[in-house]
Design a protein around this motif. Structure first.
Motif, PDB file in Angstrom:
ATOM      1  N   GLN A  78       0.814  -1.216   0.000  1.00 61.29           N
ATOM      2  CA  GLN A  78       0.000   0.000   0.000  1.00 61.29           C
ATOM      3  C   GLN A  78       0.848   1.265   0.000  1.00 61.29           C
ATOM      4  N   VAL A  79       0.192   2.356  -0.389  1.00 60.03           N
ATOM      5  CA  VAL A  79       0.815   3.679  -0.386  1.00 60.03           C
ATOM      6  C   VAL A  79      -0.212   4.676   0.137  1.00 60.03           C
ATOM      7  N   TYR A  80       0.290   5.715   0.824  1.00 59.28           N
ATOM      8  CA  TYR A  80      -0.606   6.742   1.352  1.00 59.28           C
ATOM      9  C   TYR A  80       0.038   8.114   1.165  1.00 59.28           C
ATOM     10  N   VAL A  81      -0.716   9.048   0.600  1.00 60.66           N
ATOM     11  CA  VAL A  81      -0.239  10.414   0.402  1.00 60.66           C
ATOM     12  C   VAL A  81      -0.564  11.233   1.639  1.00 60.66           C
ATOM     13  N   ASP A  82       0.422  11.952   2.169  1.00 56.47           N
ATOM     14  CA  ASP A  82       0.206  12.719   3.398  1.00 56.47           C
ATOM     15  C   ASP A  82      -0.723  13.907   3.154  1.00 56.47           C
ATOM     16  N   PRO A  83      -1.265  14.512   4.231  1.00 52.50           N
ATOM     17  CA  PRO A  83      -2.254  15.583   4.082  1.00 52.50           C
ATOM     18  C   PRO A  83      -1.744  16.807   3.321  1.00 52.50           C
ATOM     19  N   ASN A  84      -0.427  17.015   3.291  1.00 53.33           N
ATOM     20  CA  ASN A  84       0.127  18.174   2.601  1.00 53.33           C
ATOM     21  C   ASN A  84       0.540  17.878   1.166  1.00 53.33           C
TER      22      ASN A  84
ATOM     23  N   ALA B 221       4.731  10.534  -0.134  1.00 51.94           N
ATOM     24  CA  ALA B 221       3.979   9.289  -0.294  1.00 51.94           C
ATOM     25  C   ALA B 221       4.702   8.231   0.524  1.00 51.94           C
ATOM     26  N   TYR B 222       3.988   7.587   1.427  1.00 53.99           N
ATOM     27  CA  TYR B 222       4.572   6.552   2.276  1.00 53.99           C
ATOM     28  C   TYR B 222       4.241   5.179   1.679  1.00 53.99           C
TER      29      TYR B 222
ATOM     30  N   HIS C  45       2.400  -3.673   5.301  1.00 50.94           N
ATOM     31  CA  HIS C  45       1.384  -3.766   4.241  1.00 50.94           C
ATOM     32  C   HIS C  45       0.509  -2.518   4.140  1.00 50.94           C
ATOM     33  N   GLY C  46      -0.316  -2.276   5.173  1.00 48.41           N
ATOM     34  CA  GLY C  46      -1.203  -1.123   5.143  1.00 48.41           C
ATOM     35  C   GLY C  46      -0.532   0.097   5.751  1.00 48.41           C
ATOM     36  N   VAL C  47      -0.898   1.283   5.266  1.00 42.14           N
ATOM     37  CA  VAL C  47      -0.276   2.499   5.778  1.00 42.14           C
ATOM     38  C   VAL C  47      -1.269   3.659   5.727  1.00 42.14           C
ATOM     39  N   VAL C  48      -1.219   4.508   6.764  1.00 45.64           N
ATOM     40  CA  VAL C  48      -2.057   5.694   6.825  1.00 45.64           C
ATOM     41  C   VAL C  48      -1.340   6.725   7.694  1.00 45.64           C
ATOM     42  N   THR C  49      -1.607   8.004   7.456  1.00 46.47           N
ATOM     43  CA  THR C  49      -1.045   9.050   8.314  1.00 46.47           C
ATOM     44  C   THR C  49      -2.147   9.615   9.198  1.00 46.47           C
ATOM     45  N   SER C  50      -1.729  10.229  10.310  1.00 48.69           N
ATOM     46  CA  SER C  50      -2.691  10.944  11.144  1.00 48.69           C
ATOM     47  C   SER C  50      -3.169  12.175  10.373  1.00 48.69           C
ATOM     48  N   PRO C  51      -4.358  12.695  10.693  1.00 55.12           N
ATOM     49  CA  PRO C  51      -4.884  13.854   9.970  1.00 55.12           C
ATOM     50  C   PRO C  51      -3.955  15.068   9.967  1.00 55.12           C
ATOM     51  N   ASP C  52      -3.144  15.211  11.021  1.00 56.99           N
ATOM     52  CA  ASP C  52      -2.210  16.338  11.079  1.00 56.99           C
ATOM     53  C   ASP C  52      -0.865  16.006  10.429  1.00 56.99           C
ATOM     54  N   GLY C  53      -0.699  14.776   9.977  1.00 53.60           N
ATOM     55  CA  GLY C  53       0.526  14.381   9.286  1.00 53.60           C
ATOM     56  C   GLY C  53       1.709  14.098  10.185  1.00 53.60           C
ATOM     57  N   LYS C  54       1.522  14.132  11.504  1.00 56.40           N
ATOM     58  CA  LYS C  54       2.656  13.945  12.419  1.00 56.40           C
ATOM     59  C   LYS C  54       3.066  12.484  12.571  1.00 56.40           C
ATOM     60  N   TYR C  55       2.099  11.586  12.405  1.00 54.00           N
ATOM     61  CA  TYR C  55       2.393  10.169  12.633  1.00 54.00           C
ATOM     62  C   TYR C  55       1.966   9.326  11.437  1.00 54.00           C
ATOM     63  N   VAL C  56       2.671   8.224  11.268  1.00 52.87           N
ATOM     64  CA  VAL C  56       2.348   7.255  10.227  1.00 52.87           C
ATOM     65  C   VAL C  56       2.116   5.914  10.918  1.00 52.87           C
ATOM     66  N   PHE C  57       1.040   5.241  10.540  1.00 53.92           N
ATOM     67  CA  PHE C  57       0.695   3.957  11.142  1.00 53.92           C
ATOM     68  C   PHE C  57       0.775   2.870  10.072  1.00 53.92           C
TER      69      PHE C  57
END
Length: 357
Positions: free
Chosen positions: A263-269, A273-274, A309-321
């Motif tokens: 998976q890939v996730y684009v940060d809020p800003n 891309a993680y 496998h899965g990835v997501v950022t916090s809404p403020d972009g400070k953390y990645v899970f």
């Protein structure tokens, strides 16, 4: 009985998904929804929002984790393999895809339809179950909250669920083996990675038709789209790369990442891309590649657990899970330090992950 499941990406050479669940029975509604099922969810307070993230565990559960403490506060058990979860834009509803158990020797099991499950994010109560296609992969809500879309990996199509009636109102054909996808912020386009034919289907959600296909590279697994809708990112599992696509011109540039990106996730800003690098069960990868979308370079490689496998950022972009499929954990990453600061034990074989907005 211990629930088991086979990771979706462990058989990429066959370009098919083989998932094991835990039982053949579909979960039963615990409560009758009021009217269209959203009344109970809409009564949440503002304080309750932004508190949790959720993991889809292929072993037969969903883990609910408190954002502040990174502790599992609830486990929702289901009969089958949960592949993906997604929180609605208003934070009130959790969508999940469920694959029933396949029984060897029963031909009818191959035709069993999967389910989209919808839960109240505060109470964990099941609001509704909706029958979709075979081997549902990912579920994503449109930003306006009108629809939830589900990719049906074995049917080569997408189910469009109306969130007002919790019913499938349209089925849109895609390429072969549709898997991960994201929807543009204006709720108009869905970009679906077709693992079985090395393409990305661009679905127009106004016409409910596939508008075109993009050839991004080999074995695309998941997509991401920037908030302005101009840049598409696609993980290329067979190439160990991230494709960065100019949506207008169609130009594709590839950035080498780790082994077996999932998976890939684009940060809020829209800056990074993680990319979660999974590898295989036999030779798992254990890292996240942090890619600068503008410079098209990996700026950090962050250590995780086995089978990221899965990835997501916090809404403020400070953390990645990040879910780690092969050690049943989530890595909590501080994006400024570019390192994991905590590890959370969750359910068996965590796959998709989503956080409250």
């Amino acid at each position: 009985m211990r629930k088991t499941a086979i990771a979706w990406l462990s058989l990429l050479a066959m370009l098919a998904f083989v998932l094991g669940g835990c039982a053949t029975n579909f979960p039963q509604d615990k409560t009758e929804p009021e009217k269209n099922g959203q009344s109970a969810a809409s009564e949440q307070t503002e304080e309750a929002k932004n508190d949790y993230y959720f993991t889809a565990n292929e072993g037969g559960s969903i883990s609910k984790i408190d954002v502040k403490t990174n502790e599992v506060v609830a486990t929702i058990n289901v009969d089958g393999a949960v592949h993906n979860v997604q929180v609605s834009p208003d934070g009130n509803i959790l969508g999940a895809t469920l694959v029933p158990e396949m029984h060897h020797g029963h031909d009818q099991s191959m035709d069993m339809k999967g389910l989209a499950l919808f839960y109240n994010t505060e109470t964990n109560e099941l609001i509704k179950k909706v029958k979709v296609g075979r081997h549902p992969a990912h579920i994503v809500f449109t930003e306006n909250g009108k629809y939830a879309l589900v990719t049906n990996n074995e049917d080569d199509d997408v189910s469009v669920i109306d969130m007002g009636s919790y019913s499938v109102i349209q089925t849109i054909p895609t390429g072969k083996g549709p898997h991960g996808f994201r929807i543009s912020k204006d709720s108009q386009y869905a970009y679906v990675a077709n693992m079985g034919e090395d393409s990305v289907s661009v679905l127009n959600l106004k016409t409910m038709k596939e508008e075109k296909k993009i050839k991004a590279g080999s074995t695309p697994v998941t997509t991401g789209i920037t908030s302005d809708g101009k840049t598409l990112v696609v993980t290329l599992n067979a190439e160990n790369a991230l494709a960065i696509v100019d949506v207008t011109s169609g130009k594709v540039e590839k950035v080498p990442v780790g082994q077996g990106p999932a998976q890939v996730y684009v940060d809020p800003n829209d800056t990074f891309a993680y990319v979660a690098n999974q590898g295989t069960k036999e030779t798992p990868s254990h890292s996240v590649s942090k890619v600068n979308i503008k410079t098209k370079q990996v700026v950090a490689t962050i250590e995780t657990g086995d089978g990221a496998h899965g990835v997501v950022t916090s809404p403020d972009g400070k953390y990645v899970f990040v879910t780690n499929m092969f050690d049943n954990t989530v890595s909590v990453i501080d994006q400024e330090q570019n390192k994991a600061i905590q590890t959370v034990q969750v359910g068996e074989m965590p796959n998709g992950i989503s956080i409250m907005p």
